[in-house]
Structures are given as C-alpha cells and as structure tokens.
Design a protein around this motif. Structure first.
Motif, PDB file in Angstrom:
ATOM      1  N   GLU A  28      12.792  -3.881   4.888  1.00  0.00           N
ATOM      2  CA  GLU A  28      11.421  -4.331   4.626  1.00  0.00           C
ATOM      3  C   GLU A  28      10.404  -3.539   5.468  1.00  0.00           C
ATOM      4  OE1 GLU A  28       9.240  -8.665   3.988  1.00  0.00           O
ATOM      5  OE2 GLU A  28      10.715  -8.473   5.572  1.00  0.00           O
ATOM      6  N   THR A  29       9.222  -3.325   4.894  1.00  0.00           N
ATOM      7  CA  THR A  29       8.111  -2.744   5.640  1.00  0.00           C
ATOM      8  C   THR A  29       7.053  -3.821   5.832  1.00  0.00           C
ATOM      9  OG1 THR A  29       8.503  -0.540   4.735  1.00  0.00           O
ATOM     10  CG2 THR A  29       6.311  -0.964   5.636  1.00  0.00           C
ATOM     11  N   MET A 185       5.687   8.314   6.881  1.00  0.00           N
ATOM     12  CA  MET A 185       6.016   6.884   7.008  1.00  0.00           C
ATOM     13  C   MET A 185       6.340   6.276   5.649  1.00  0.00           C
ATOM     14  SD  MET A 185       3.110   5.948   9.805  1.00  0.00           S
ATOM     15  CE  MET A 185       3.328   4.181   9.687  1.00  0.00           C
ATOM     16  N   LYS A 186       5.585   6.683   4.643  1.00  0.00           N
ATOM     17  CA  LYS A 186       5.826   6.153   3.294  1.00  0.00           C
ATOM     18  C   LYS A 186       7.212   6.550   2.797  1.00  0.00           C
ATOM     19  CE  LYS A 186       3.658   5.889  -1.238  1.00  0.00           C
ATOM     20  NZ  LYS A 186       2.463   6.134  -2.029  1.00  0.00           N
ATOM     21  N   ALA A 189       9.775   4.396   4.406  1.00  0.00           N
ATOM     22  CA  ALA A 189       9.771   3.057   3.801  1.00  0.00           C
ATOM     23  C   ALA A 189      10.534   3.080   2.482  1.00  0.00           C
ATOM     24  CB  ALA A 189       8.331   2.590   3.588  1.00  0.00           C
ATOM     25  N   THR A 194      13.835  -0.133   7.936  1.00  0.00           N
ATOM     26  CA  THR A 194      13.137  -1.370   8.299  1.00  0.00           C
ATOM     27  C   THR A 194      12.018  -1.004   9.276  1.00  0.00           C
ATOM     28  OG1 THR A 194      15.260  -2.510   8.141  1.00  0.00           O
ATOM     29  CG2 THR A 194      13.461  -3.709   9.218  1.00  0.00           C
ATOM     30  N   MET A 195      10.778  -1.372   8.934  1.00  0.00           N
ATOM     31  CA  MET A 195       9.655  -0.921   9.755  1.00  0.00           C
ATOM     32  C   MET A 195       8.658  -2.063  10.000  1.00  0.00           C
ATOM     33  SD  MET A 195       9.132   2.943   8.404  1.00  0.00           S
ATOM     34  CE  MET A 195       7.898   2.781   7.179  1.00  0.00           C
ATOM     35  N   ALA A 209       3.207  -1.561   2.223  1.00  0.00           N
ATOM     36  CA  ALA A 209       3.790  -2.764   2.819  1.00  0.00           C
ATOM     37  C   ALA A 209       4.504  -3.612   1.778  1.00  0.00           C
ATOM     38  CB  ALA A 209       2.695  -3.601   3.483  1.00  0.00           C
TER      39      ALA A 209
END
Ligand code: ADP
Length: 246
Positions: A28-29, A185-186, A189, A194-195, A209
């Motif tokens: 999950e982000t 970062m994308k 994800a 998991t971020m 998100a």
C-alpha cells in the motif's frame, strides 16, 4: 505490514501525537497530509524509531514493540525494527565525501554484511533503476538536488526494506526537479513497495496514493481513498485545509 495502536509522543511536557491508530497493508502507498506543525514528521520518525514513542504499540512486519513510559525498549529490538524500514529525508542526508555508488554500498557492507562485490552490483542496479547509472562515481555536490534525492531513494532501497518512509522528499527541491523524484516514487508504488509518504504534493497524492491520511493537532482526523478525501471530505477541518491550498 504496519500496525500502530494508540501511539503517543511528547517532547518534554508537550504532547505532539495524541493517540494514533493506523494500519498499512503490504504494497500500500499511504500519503500523510496536514498543516505544518501537526505532527506528520514526528509520526513518520516514530515509525522507524528515530523518535521513540512515549506510549503505544507498533508492529512492523513480524516485529512488535510496546512503548511504556519509564520502560525503555531494548536497543537491539529497536535496531532490528529500524532495519525493516528505509527512510528518505527532506535534505537527502547523503554522505558528502562518498560517491553515489559508495553511498549505496556503505550500509549494505557495514549493516547487512554483504560482500563488496555483491553490494556494488546491487548499488549499480539501483542507480540504473533511478536513471543515474552514469552518475555512479560522482559526489553529492556534483549532482542536482533531484539527482541527490534519487540517490537517497536508491540508497534506502539498497537495504531491502519492507517499508519505505518518505519525509517531504521534494520540499527542498527547485520546482523543475520535483517531477523526476515523484516519477521514481510512482514507479516504486506501482511495483508494490509499501510506502508511507509525508508530502505537500497534492497532485501526487491524488495520483499515486491508495489512501490519504489527514493529520491535524496530533490526531488522524480523516482518512480514505484520494477521490474521497479530495472530492468529498467529511470533516470541516479537512475541507478547510484543502481549500487553503487551492
Ligand atoms: P509537521 O511535520 O506536521 O510539520 P512536526 O512533526 O515536524 O510537524 O512537528 C510537530 C510539533 O512537534 C512542532 O510543534 C515541533 O516544534 C515539535 N517538535 C518536533 N520535533 C521536536 C523535538 N525534537 N523537540 C521538541 N519539539 C519538537
């Protein structure tokens, strides 16, 4: 992956986190938003024990820690939990006298006990992944802020963390350099990392998100999918915060 129960954090007599409950699923982000001074960074630092919570419980992967005032947690337990997390800082926090490659190798060798060649191979693979294969031998001061932060992300990944924590990773960057960091970062994800991300980048939150958590005054006021938080927030405080930004 993460379970947080009734987490409190005080500095001296001042209570900053006032009882936080949060679960984060594997892959999950979660993006944390909220006004300045609301406790977002403190919360993130509690997750990898850069700050020790005053009370509450934290489970990360299969490590469980209970915090009770006056009863310090054993150092080896804290280090074991911290090892499951990777942290990306606002100001990159790279070792200034080490090259990008050496920045990625250091922790692998000293903390994880990997051989030099193994660490080097992994470092090069990760630098390639963040688009910096050709910058491996450069020192931080020879890199742009966006490149330094991409090294910061690769360095965190080099330790094979179960969770990546980001503390306002783009807020020190010139606007034209923000995109390259958010892109990395994308991708992470989308690959299922998991971020937990503290950021002011609302468009990124909306895009990437799985869940947005709004913190104000040291409590979670509201949380939900981005469409719900940005489109139909239930709480007046959330709406006020978002209205101020637009
Ligand atoms: P945010 O990330 O939402 O801007 P922070 O978690 O950085 O909020 O800070 C929340 C509050 O905690 C602020 O009032 C800040 O001054 C205080 N605070 C943070 N770290 C410390 C510390 N090490 N000692 C004392 N107060 C602190």
């Amino acid at each position: 992956m993460i379970q947080i129960r009734n987490l409190h954090k005080s500095f001296d007599q001042l209570e900053i986190l006032k009882g936080i409950d949060l679960d984060v699923q594997s892959g999950e982000t979660v993006v944390i938003i909220g006004p300045s001074g609301s406790g977002k960074t403190t919360f993130l630092r509690c997750l990898n024990l850069l700050e020790t919570p005053t009370s509450g419980a934290l489970t990360l992967a299969d490590r469980h820690l209970q915090f009770t005032p006056g009863r310090p947690v054993a150092k080896n337990e804290m280090l074991a939990l911290r090892r499951e997390t990777g942290m990306v800082f606002q100001n990159y926090n790279l070792f200034p006298h080490k090259t990008a490659l050496e920045n990625l190798m250091e922790g692998q060798i000293t903390v994880l006990g990997r051989s030099k060649s193994e660490a080097r191979e992994k470092a090069l693979r990760l630098l390639d992944k963040v688009g910096l294969a050709d910058r491996a031998d450069m020192y931080p001061h020879q890199l742009s802020g966006g490149q330094q932060q991409r090294v910061g992300i690769a360095r965190a990944m080099a330790m094979d963390p179960k969770v990546l924590l980001f503390d306002e990773p783009t807020s020190a960057l010139d606007p034209e350099l923000v995109g390259e960091v958010l892109k990395v970062m994308k991708e992470l994800a989308q690959e299922g990392m998991t971020m937990v991300i503290v950021t002011h980048e609302m468009k990124f939150a909306q895009d990437v998100a799985d869940r947005v958590v709004f913190i104000d005054g040291g409590v979670i006021v509201e949380q939900g999918p981005p469409a719900e938080i940005f489109g139909a927030a239930k709480h007046e405080r959330t709406r006020q915060f978002l209205n101020k930004l637009s």
